[in-house]
Design an enzyme around this catalytic site. Structure first.
Site, short mmCIF file in Angstrom:
data_model
loop_
_atom_site.label_atom_id
_atom_site.label_comp_id
_atom_site.label_asym_id
_atom_site.label_seq_id
_atom_site.Cartn_x
_atom_site.Cartn_y
_atom_site.Cartn_z
N GLU B 53 0.81 -1.23 0.00
CA GLU B 53 0.00 0.00 0.00
C GLU B 53 0.83 1.27 0.00
O GLU B 53 0.40 2.31 -0.50
CB GLU B 53 -0.97 0.01 1.19
N PHE B 115 -10.72 -7.52 14.36
CA PHE B 115 -9.70 -7.96 13.42
C PHE B 115 -9.46 -6.88 12.37
O PHE B 115 -10.40 -6.37 11.78
CB PHE B 115 -10.14 -9.28 12.74
N GLN B 116 -8.23 -6.56 12.14
CA GLN B 116 -7.80 -5.51 11.19
C GLN B 116 -8.46 -4.15 11.49
O GLN B 116 -8.81 -3.40 10.59
CB GLN B 116 -8.05 -5.94 9.74
N LYS B 165 -17.13 -0.94 6.94
CA LYS B 165 -17.66 -1.97 6.05
C LYS B 165 -19.19 -1.91 5.91
O LYS B 165 -19.73 -2.12 4.83
CB LYS B 165 -17.23 -3.36 6.54
N MET B 483 24.38 9.03 1.11
CA MET B 483 24.27 10.28 1.84
C MET B 483 24.61 10.07 3.31
O MET B 483 25.22 10.93 3.95
CB MET B 483 22.87 10.88 1.67
#
Lengths: 165, 575
Positions: B53, B115-116, B165, B483
């Protein structure tokens, strides 16, 4: 320097957390914060007491204004204004002397005893921060303070100008 | 008559399509499956499936930077959403318009550690312009319209929309109503500069003897490059760009004196330090520009134009602040200069330019490429510039290669240079380049990167295969975190703590494993021809792995806590 800021914002979920989050994210100081819906239920009004120099204050005002939920912000401390805070305090009042003294001090400060227990008086007092501090200090010289809660200050500008939509 | 009812998922897609969205970048998961089902059943909005993502956010970001449109991201709840956090922060720091649609557990489960479940609105609060919780599916279309409006107006930025949802499931339906002409009582970005401030600014400019224009990302975001060029040509003044502002005026324009700041040109930093008037346009006096703020340009009268009042006088006090859209304000300024019959002070200009040319000529910073020795990274950028005629889109990762690209690829146009300037996000380059390629399939799109950065989102080679995104990846491979190593050389006594990559893969083979072309360049002799070859391959991604000198440092470089023009111009030599 201490500043009092009045903020008018959308009364929406999360709006308060954006303000609080902003202050902590940018390391601005919050001395006190109060919030409640206004007479127009779609708006909330927050009063924040903060400490900072002019440069910090300028950033606070600009950053708060930048939040999408915020409609207006104004500093009350740079103009004539009325400032009040509510104190509720429980003190030990278990002897004749302490009961008399507490009552006397409360009357002098124009507070009110709002609840009485077997050994405890609960007192309500409004005023500016200095008055509340003086009251607490005077009480503590006479008796024991059991519990106290302060609302944080609310403020409004004097005169014709109003903070509205 | 019965009103047609839609599910929340259908409304999201309808709203996106009404807002003319072509692509969404995302990754499916439990809480957004209904939305994915709705996407499947239409063909107006195309979904690009990434492999992580974070890459979806950078891809949307690159797409937004190159096109000026809002980049759209879709992620599921919990880890899907938290993986977007770095990409959201990256877009926020560079003011990129982005809308992130994040799934959430059903409202009945919010707060239950389901969950999640992650409070993504809470997680992203400090790095977004605004966010929305959706608690009534009938609100979805207008929430999305508002999200786009907020993301793309004023100072642009990312907006997060949380979609539980139960707002998306087929069981729940509502009528679809959308107001595309958004107005919000609490959000009215100021567009026009205050006339009094414009008059003050014009007066200061007309009295200046040593004027410099310092312009930034605001010019690019406002598509104001033409106006900037006109303004600079009217003033006949030198102009310097920030890292974010490159391409705001052509890098080959005769008035352009290079980038300023930490790795800016000597003449740009000296010009700033000695200016009597600084016209700052769409910049924010970032610490990578100013160096020590206490010592910043003590003699300058500063005119600061920006759409965001918080950027003005935040780090450097502006003597003449002007809040407004930079293109609108520049036009106001041009009109005002015209009204007061402004003509540049030719005599002062001549002296000023002589001084600037002297700085340029005596303090020129270059590099030395010796035949038979390791390839210098700067040389690769120059070759890349030549082969692409300076016309490529260059998406950069973060590190030495980023600075070399900024210094050695003079960008002719805005939006050509795509880099994470504010956040400095390694892993940005490849997905950003992919977003650009999707928008401009016929243009050369380069991802300039290093062996460190490329490995932070290398999994997207798979996405490139799926969608045929033939970007040219040029890795300046110095087997080091360059760097970091440079700082360790200069500040930490040469102790290379964890800056050395001891287990690099064969990048060409990695690319080939994904069905792409890998080209290995080890020597100077083969550099130009193999790069030519890389750019001649049109329909395949080419991964060019160039072995470069690991000892090369980026110069000039600010001396820490010094003034803006105190710089190292090579090892041990100060400007």
């Amino acid at each position: 320097m201490r500043h009092i800021l009045a903020i008018l914002l959308e009364n929406e979920a999360g709006a308060l957390s954006r303000i609080v989050g902003l202050f902590s994210q940018r390391a601005f100081n919050i001395e006190s914060l109060t919030v409640a819906p206004t007479d127009d239920n779609s708006l909330s009004r927050i009063t924040i007491a903060t400490i900072g120099d002019d440069k910090v204050l300028e950033q606070i005002v600009k950053q708060v204004n930048k939040l999408v939920d915020v409609i207006k912000i104004s500093e009350l401390t740079d103009r004539k204004h009325v400032e009040r805070e509510l104190l509720l305090i429980k003190v030990l009042a278990n002897t004749d002397k302490s009961r008399t003294e507490v009552k006397r001090i409360t009357d002098i400060f124009r507070g009110a005893i709002v609840d009485i227990g077997k050994q405890i008086y609960t007192i309500e007092l409004t005023g500016d921060g200095d008055k509340l501090n003086a009251f607490i200090e005077t009480l503590s010289n006479e008796t024991e303070i059991i519990e106290s809660v302060r609302s944080g200050c609310v403020g409004i500008a004097r005169g014709e100008k109003a903070m509205r939509l | 008559m019965t009103t047609e009812l839609f599910t929340g998922a259908e409304m999201v897609v309808k709203a996106l399509s009404a807002l003319k969205v072509k692509y969404i970048f995302g990754y499916p998961g439990g809480s957004v499956l209904d939305l994915y089902d709705a996407i499947f059943q239409q063909d107006e909005v195309e979904h690009i499936l990434v492999r992580h993502e974070q890459a979806a956010t950078h891809m949307a970001d690159g797409y937004a930077r190159a096109t000026g449109e809002v980049g759209v991201v879709l992620a599921t709840s919990g880890p899907g959403a938290t993986n977007c956090v770095t990409g959201i922060a990256t877009a926020y720091m560079d003011s990129i318009p982005m809308v992130v649609l994040a799934g959430q557990v059903p409202t009945t489960l919010i707060g239950n550690d389901a969950f999640q479940e992650t409070d993504i609105v809470g997680c992203t609060r400090p790095i977004i312009k605004h966010s929305f919780n959706c608690r009534d599916l009938a609100d979805i279309p207008n929430i999305i319209a508002k999200a786009f409006y907020i993301a793309s107006t004023g100072r642009p930025g990312p907006v997060v929309v949380e979609l539980p949802k139960d707002m998306l499931v087929p069981q729940n339906k509502a009528p679809y109503k959308i107001e595309l002409d958004v107005s919000m009582r609490s959000y009215n970005p100021n567009v026009k500069g205050h006339p009094k401030q414009i008059r003050k600014a014009a007066k200061a400019i007309s009295e200046a003897k040593k004027l410099v224009v310092y312009s930034g990302g605001g010019i690019v975001l406002a598509d104001a490059s033409q106006l900037l060029t006109t303004l600079v040509e009217t003033l006949k003044s030198p102009v310097t760009n920030t890292l974010m502002g490159l391409g705001g005026i052509s890098g080959t324009h005769e008035n352009f004196i290079g980038m300023l700041g930490m790795h800016g040109s000597v003449e740009a930093n000296k010009t700033m330090a000695n200016a009597d008037v600084i016209l700052a346009l769409g910049v924010r006096f970032d610490d990578r520009v100013t160096n020590n703020v206490e010592k910043f340009c003590p003699n300058a009268n500063i005119i600061h134009v920006d759409i965001d009042p918080t950027s003005i006088s935040k780090t450097i006090n502006a003597h003449i602040p002007v809040v407004g859209l930079v293109d609108v304000v520049m036009q106001q300024l041009l009109d005002e200069l015209n009204d007061i019959n402004y003509t540049p002070d030719e005599e002062a200009l001549k002296e000023w330019w002589q001084q600037i040319h002297l700085w340029r000529d005596t303090q020129h910073v270059g590099y030395e490429q010796i035949e038979g020795e390791k390839i210098k990274p700067q040389r690769v950028i120059e070759a890349m510039y030549k082969i692409t005629n300076g016309e490529a889109y260059v998406a950069s990762d973060v590190g030495q290669h980023q600075m070399f690209a900024a210094q050695y690829y003079p960008f002719a146009k805005p939006r050509q240079w795509i880099n994470s300037g504010g956040a400095g996000t390694m892993g940005f380059g490849l997905p950003a380049a992919m977003g650009v390629k999707l928008a401009f399939p016929d243009k050369h799109v380069i991802c300039i990167t290093g062996d460190g950065s490329i490995q932070m989102n290398i999994q997207e080679l798979s996405t490139c295969m799926q969608y045929s995104l033939p970007v040219v990846i040029i890795t300046l491979n110095n087997r080091s975190l360059g760097m970091v190593r440079q700082w360790q050389d200069m500040v930490y006594g040469g102790r290379h703590s964890s800056s050395y990559m001891e287990s690099l893969p064969d990048f060409c083979k990695v690319a080939e494993a994904y069905g792409h072309v890998g080209i290995q360049i080890d020597t100077l002799e083969e550099l130009d021809s193999k790069l030519e070859e890389a750019f001649s391959i049109k329909n395949k991604l080419v991964f060019v792995d160039v072995l470069v000198d690991e000892k090369e440092h980026v110069y000039p470089m600010h001396i820490r806590q010094g003034s803006i023009d105190e710089m190292w111009i090579k090892k041990g030599v100060k400007a």
